[in-house]
Design a protein around this motif. Sequence first.
Motif, short mmCIF file in Angstrom:
data_model
loop_
_atom_site.label_atom_id
_atom_site.label_comp_id
_atom_site.label_asym_id
_atom_site.label_seq_id
_atom_site.Cartn_x
_atom_site.Cartn_y
_atom_site.Cartn_z
N ALA A 150 0.84 -1.17 -0.11
CA ALA A 150 0.05 -0.21 0.16
C ALA A 150 0.97 1.39 0.18
O ALA A 150 1.13 1.96 1.03
N PRO A 151 1.53 1.52 -1.06
CA PRO A 151 2.48 2.67 -1.22
C PRO A 151 1.93 4.02 -0.79
O PRO A 151 0.95 4.32 -1.40
N GLY A 152 2.57 4.68 0.30
CA GLY A 152 2.17 6.03 0.54
C GLY A 152 3.48 6.59 0.94
O GLY A 152 3.40 7.93 1.16
N PHE A 153 4.59 5.89 0.69
CA PHE A 153 5.73 6.58 0.85
C PHE A 153 6.17 7.07 2.34
O PHE A 153 6.58 8.21 2.61
N PHE A 154 5.47 6.41 3.28
CA PHE A 154 5.51 6.99 4.84
C PHE A 154 6.10 6.07 5.59
O PHE A 154 6.98 5.86 6.70
N LEU A 155 5.42 4.56 5.39
CA LEU A 155 5.80 3.50 6.01
C LEU A 155 7.38 3.25 6.00
O LEU A 155 7.86 2.61 6.83
N LEU A 156 7.77 3.76 4.65
CA LEU A 156 9.19 3.29 4.54
C LEU A 156 10.13 3.94 5.80
O LEU A 156 11.04 3.19 6.20
N ALA B 16 11.76 6.66 18.28
CA ALA B 16 11.13 8.05 18.08
C ALA B 16 12.12 9.07 17.52
O ALA B 16 11.95 9.63 16.38
N ILE B 17 13.20 9.18 17.78
CA ILE B 17 14.52 9.97 17.12
C ILE B 17 14.90 9.39 15.75
O ILE B 17 14.84 10.12 14.94
N TYR B 18 15.10 7.89 15.77
CA TYR B 18 15.33 7.46 14.45
C TYR B 18 14.21 7.78 13.31
O TYR B 18 14.43 8.19 12.10
N THR B 19 12.75 7.70 13.85
CA THR B 19 11.61 8.00 13.00
C THR B 19 11.82 9.65 12.51
O THR B 19 11.71 9.74 11.35
N ALA B 20 12.15 10.50 13.57
CA ALA B 20 12.05 11.86 13.09
C ALA B 20 13.22 12.11 12.10
O ALA B 20 12.72 12.86 11.32
N LEU B 21 14.31 11.48 12.43
CA LEU B 21 15.33 11.65 11.63
C LEU B 21 15.25 11.14 9.97
O LEU B 21 15.53 11.74 9.13
N ALA B 22 14.72 9.68 10.03
CA ALA B 22 14.24 9.20 8.85
C ALA B 22 13.40 10.11 7.87
O ALA B 22 13.55 10.37 6.79
N VAL B 23 12.39 10.47 8.41
CA VAL B 23 11.28 11.50 8.08
C VAL B 23 12.00 12.76 7.50
O VAL B 23 11.71 13.07 6.27
N TYR B 24 12.85 13.34 8.26
CA TYR B 24 13.34 14.50 7.96
C TYR B 24 14.41 14.36 6.71
O TYR B 24 14.33 15.41 5.74
N LEU B 25 15.15 13.33 6.79
CA LEU B 25 16.04 13.09 5.65
C LEU B 25 15.43 12.71 4.32
O LEU B 25 15.74 13.12 3.55
N GLY B 26 14.28 11.88 4.79
CA GLY B 26 13.45 11.45 3.31
C GLY B 26 12.98 12.64 2.79
O GLY B 26 13.05 12.69 1.49
N ARG B 27 12.42 13.46 3.48
CA ARG B 27 11.82 14.77 2.87
C ARG B 27 12.69 15.59 2.34
O ARG B 27 12.44 15.98 1.02
N LYS B 28 14.03 15.70 2.87
CA LYS B 28 15.10 16.48 2.32
C LYS B 28 15.42 16.02 0.71
O LYS B 28 15.43 16.61 -0.06
#
Length: 149
Positions: A24-30, A58-70
């Motif tokens: 179910a691609p939404g590109f967030f669960l990645l 929690a830290i890794y999730t925030a970091l992964a989302v930040y880097l992924g969005r960048k």
Amino acid sequence: MNGIDMGWWWLIGGVLLLIAEVLAPGFFLLFIGIAAMVTGVFVLLFGFGLAPALALFAIYTALAVYLGRKVYANRPVPSSARHLNDRSAQLIGRSAVAVTSIDEHGGRVRLGDGEWSARGAAVQPGERVEIIGVEGNCLIVEAAPKLGA
């Protein structure tokens, strides 16, 4: 449950999240799946308990989302079709036939199997026109060059 067992659960959870992203691609669960897997590796290596593991997650999730969005926000999607999602702009440069007389106040043209509102250069019914612009649903036209002239 000891740290080693909990580390494997984090890794399994991360893999399941990656599989869910594929299904179910939404590109967030990645990003969450990657964070869970990194947390699992750290728990396996250092034997963290539940509270530190949740904090790391929690830290890794925030970091992964930040880097992924960048990374993905600054990557334009290359396209050979300049007006891919602007269907009316795709009409510019095409030719049509005047159905009614056309002047700067309006008229109608046949393009393909449909008729469009048009305005522009003075043209009589039956003459060919070239579409030079679009304003809303009105085509801006000019007389098409005569062949052999």
